[in-house]
Design a protein around this motif. Structure first.
Motif, PDB file in Angstrom:
ATOM      1  N   GLU A  42      -0.089   8.861  12.377  1.00  0.00           N
ATOM      2  CA  GLU A  42       0.329   7.858  13.329  1.00  0.00           C
ATOM      3  C   GLU A  42       1.897   8.015  12.896  1.00  0.00           C
ATOM      4  O   GLU A  42       2.937   8.157  13.492  1.00  0.00           O
ATOM      5  CB  GLU A  42       0.064   6.663  13.271  1.00  0.00           C
ATOM      6  N   GLY A  43       2.247   7.791  11.423  1.00  0.00           N
ATOM      7  CA  GLY A  43       3.793   7.814  10.953  1.00  0.00           C
ATOM      8  C   GLY A  43       4.286   8.874  11.454  1.00  0.00           C
ATOM      9  O   GLY A  43       5.587   9.237  11.708  1.00  0.00           O
ATOM     10  N   LEU A  44       3.783  10.100  11.149  1.00  0.00           N
ATOM     11  CA  LEU A  44       4.206  11.584  11.336  1.00  0.00           C
ATOM     12  C   LEU A  44       4.712  11.768  12.963  1.00  0.00           C
ATOM     13  O   LEU A  44       5.472  12.125  13.143  1.00  0.00           O
ATOM     14  CB  LEU A  44       3.200  12.516  11.022  1.00  0.00           C
ATOM     15  N   ARG A  45       3.732  11.178  13.569  1.00  0.00           N
ATOM     16  CA  ARG A  45       3.919  11.307  15.053  1.00  0.00           C
ATOM     17  C   ARG A  45       5.218  10.483  15.462  1.00  0.00           C
ATOM     18  O   ARG A  45       5.879  10.765  16.463  1.00  0.00           O
ATOM     19  CB  ARG A  45       2.712  10.904  15.949  1.00  0.00           C
ATOM     20  N   LYS A  46       5.220   9.367  14.869  1.00  0.00           N
ATOM     21  CA  LYS A  46       6.541   8.679  15.250  1.00  0.00           C
ATOM     22  C   LYS A  46       7.634   8.881  14.678  1.00  0.00           C
ATOM     23  O   LYS A  46       8.536   8.493  14.925  1.00  0.00           O
ATOM     24  CB  LYS A  46       6.017   7.071  14.825  1.00  0.00           C
ATOM     25  N   GLY A  47       7.554   9.661  13.859  1.00  0.00           N
ATOM     26  CA  GLY A  47       8.878  10.161  12.887  1.00  0.00           C
ATOM     27  C   GLY A  47       9.366   8.994  12.121  1.00  0.00           C
ATOM     28  O   GLY A  47      10.559   8.818  11.383  1.00  0.00           O
ATOM     29  N   ASP A  48       8.144   8.135  11.497  1.00  0.00           N
ATOM     30  CA  ASP A  48       8.586   7.051  10.629  1.00  0.00           C
ATOM     31  C   ASP A  48       8.089   7.332   9.412  1.00  0.00           C
ATOM     32  O   ASP A  48       6.757   7.035   8.946  1.00  0.00           O
ATOM     33  CB  ASP A  48       7.728   5.927  11.176  1.00  0.00           C
ATOM     34  N   SER A  49       9.058   7.660   8.543  1.00  0.00           N
ATOM     35  CA  SER A  49       8.705   7.987   7.032  1.00  0.00           C
ATOM     36  C   SER A  49       8.210   6.920   6.251  1.00  0.00           C
ATOM     37  O   SER A  49       7.678   6.863   5.247  1.00  0.00           O
ATOM     38  CB  SER A  49      10.063   8.646   6.418  1.00  0.00           C
ATOM     39  N   ALA A  50       8.907   5.595   6.723  1.00  0.00           N
ATOM     40  CA  ALA A  50       8.190   4.317   6.055  1.00  0.00           C
ATOM     41  C   ALA A  50       6.799   4.156   6.194  1.00  0.00           C
ATOM     42  O   ALA A  50       6.112   3.969   5.117  1.00  0.00           O
ATOM     43  CB  ALA A  50       9.042   3.094   6.332  1.00  0.00           C
ATOM     44  N   VAL A  51       6.114   4.355   7.438  1.00  0.00           N
ATOM     45  CA  VAL A  51       4.815   4.192   7.495  1.00  0.00           C
ATOM     46  C   VAL A  51       4.089   5.552   6.844  1.00  0.00           C
ATOM     47  O   VAL A  51       3.051   5.105   5.978  1.00  0.00           O
ATOM     48  CB  VAL A  51       4.332   4.584   9.102  1.00  0.00           C
ATOM     49  N   VAL A  52       4.495   6.656   6.768  1.00  0.00           N
ATOM     50  CA  VAL A  52       4.053   7.735   5.869  1.00  0.00           C
ATOM     51  C   VAL A  52       3.852   7.396   4.526  1.00  0.00           C
ATOM     52  O   VAL A  52       2.720   7.358   3.690  1.00  0.00           O
ATOM     53  CB  VAL A  52       4.742   9.061   6.154  1.00  0.00           C
ATOM     54  N   ARG A  53       5.210   6.745   4.130  1.00  0.00           N
ATOM     55  CA  ARG A  53       5.346   6.643   2.636  1.00  0.00           C
ATOM     56  C   ARG A  53       4.176   5.261   2.267  1.00  0.00           C
ATOM     57  O   ARG A  53       3.501   5.502   1.284  1.00  0.00           O
ATOM     58  CB  ARG A  53       6.791   5.900   2.510  1.00  0.00           C
ATOM     59  N   SER A  54       3.758   4.440   3.025  1.00  0.00           N
ATOM     60  CA  SER A  54       3.061   3.531   2.647  1.00  0.00           C
ATOM     61  C   SER A  54       1.429   3.898   2.606  1.00  0.00           C
ATOM     62  O   SER A  54       0.759   3.136   2.112  1.00  0.00           O
ATOM     63  CB  SER A  54       3.027   2.383   3.910  1.00  0.00           C
ATOM     64  N   THR A  55       1.223   5.100   3.144  1.00  0.00           N
ATOM     65  CA  THR A  55      -0.031   5.704   2.617  1.00  0.00           C
ATOM     66  C   THR A  55      -0.253   6.681   1.597  1.00  0.00           C
ATOM     67  O   THR A  55      -1.053   6.910   1.266  1.00  0.00           O
ATOM     68  CB  THR A  55      -0.595   6.664   4.144  1.00  0.00           C
ATOM     69  N   LEU A  56       0.965   6.922   1.081  1.00  0.00           N
ATOM     70  CA  LEU A  56       0.993   7.727  -0.413  1.00  0.00           C
ATOM     71  C   LEU A  56       1.038   6.996  -1.626  1.00  0.00           C
ATOM     72  O   LEU A  56       1.589   5.875  -1.695  1.00  0.00           O
ATOM     73  CB  LEU A  56       2.215   8.506  -0.088  1.00  0.00           C
ATOM     74  N   ALA A  57       0.331   7.536  -2.789  1.00  0.00           N
ATOM     75  CA  ALA A  57       0.213   6.989  -3.776  1.00  0.00           C
ATOM     76  C   ALA A  57       1.573   7.340  -4.560  1.00  0.00           C
ATOM     77  O   ALA A  57       2.327   8.345  -3.933  1.00  0.00           O
ATOM     78  CB  ALA A  57      -0.999   7.794  -4.932  1.00  0.00           C
ATOM     79  N   PRO A  58       1.925   6.695  -5.625  1.00  0.00           N
ATOM     80  CA  PRO A  58       3.195   6.935  -6.158  1.00  0.00           C
ATOM     81  C   PRO A  58       3.417   8.367  -6.554  1.00  0.00           C
ATOM     82  O   PRO A  58       4.614   8.635  -6.568  1.00  0.00           O
ATOM     83  CB  PRO A  58       3.467   5.971  -7.263  1.00  0.00           C
ATOM     84  N   THR A  59       2.617   8.708  -7.220  1.00  0.00           N
ATOM     85  CA  THR A  59       2.579  10.166  -7.857  1.00  0.00           C
ATOM     86  C   THR A  59       2.177  11.256  -7.031  1.00  0.00           C
ATOM     87  O   THR A  59       1.469  12.275  -7.409  1.00  0.00           O
ATOM     88  CB  THR A  59       1.884  10.246  -9.145  1.00  0.00           C
TER      89      THR A  59
END
Length: 156
Positions: A42-59
């Motif tokens: 959903e973040g990818l579709r919206k172009g929202d890197s904050a949403v994408v980042r929120s799904t990722l582990a720090p490493t």
């Protein structure tokens, strides 16, 4: 004959236990894992890197398998550059359409297998499979590793 049967039973026990553990995963955990992967796209579709980042582990580690030039290569993608690309305005919506083919969970580890088709706007670009490894952190399920294949034909 009994002596031959015992080693066979001992070898089969771990596989049976793994099946029992997978079957014992509460449906809510499976849905939570799927929700993280869905939110990523959903973040990818919206172009929202904050949403994408929120799904990722720090490493997080991002890889893709490339067959350009006939040589198979595993290419490392920088998470920082990926997030920058997602958040930089682009003409077409990046629409990766997935389906959940398989979700496996054991304790704080989840493995997700998703066939996909990628579209830039309405134009088909490529397809393949994603393999996600997620870890359950105090904040919830986060993507720790992604590897994918990419091709133009033979799509599911």
């Amino acid at each position: 004959m009994r002596l031959l049967l015992l080693p066979c039973l001992l070898l089969a026990a771990p596989a049976a236990l793994a099946q029992t553990n997978a079957a014992a995963t509460p449906p809510a955990e499976t849905e939570a894992v799927k929700a993280t992967v869905t939110r990523f796209f959903e973040g990818l579709r919206k172009g929202d890197s904050a949403v994408v980042r929120s799904t990722l582990a720090p490493t997080v580690v991002l890889h893709t398998i490339s067959t350009r030039g006939g040589n198979v290569q595993v290419i490392n993608e920088s998470p920082k550059e990926f997030l920058k690309a997602v958040g930089t305005p682009h003409k077409d919506v990046w629409d990766e359409r997935i389906s959940f083919e398989r979700v496996l969970i054991d304790a704080q580890l989840a493995s997700v297998w998703t066939p996909y088709q990628f579209y830039a706007g309405a134009t088909f670009s490529h397809c393949g499979y994603n393999s996600f490894q997620l870890v359950k952190l105090p904040q919830g399920w986060r993507i720790a590793y992604v590897i994918d294949t990419r091709r133009k034909d033979g799509c599911k």
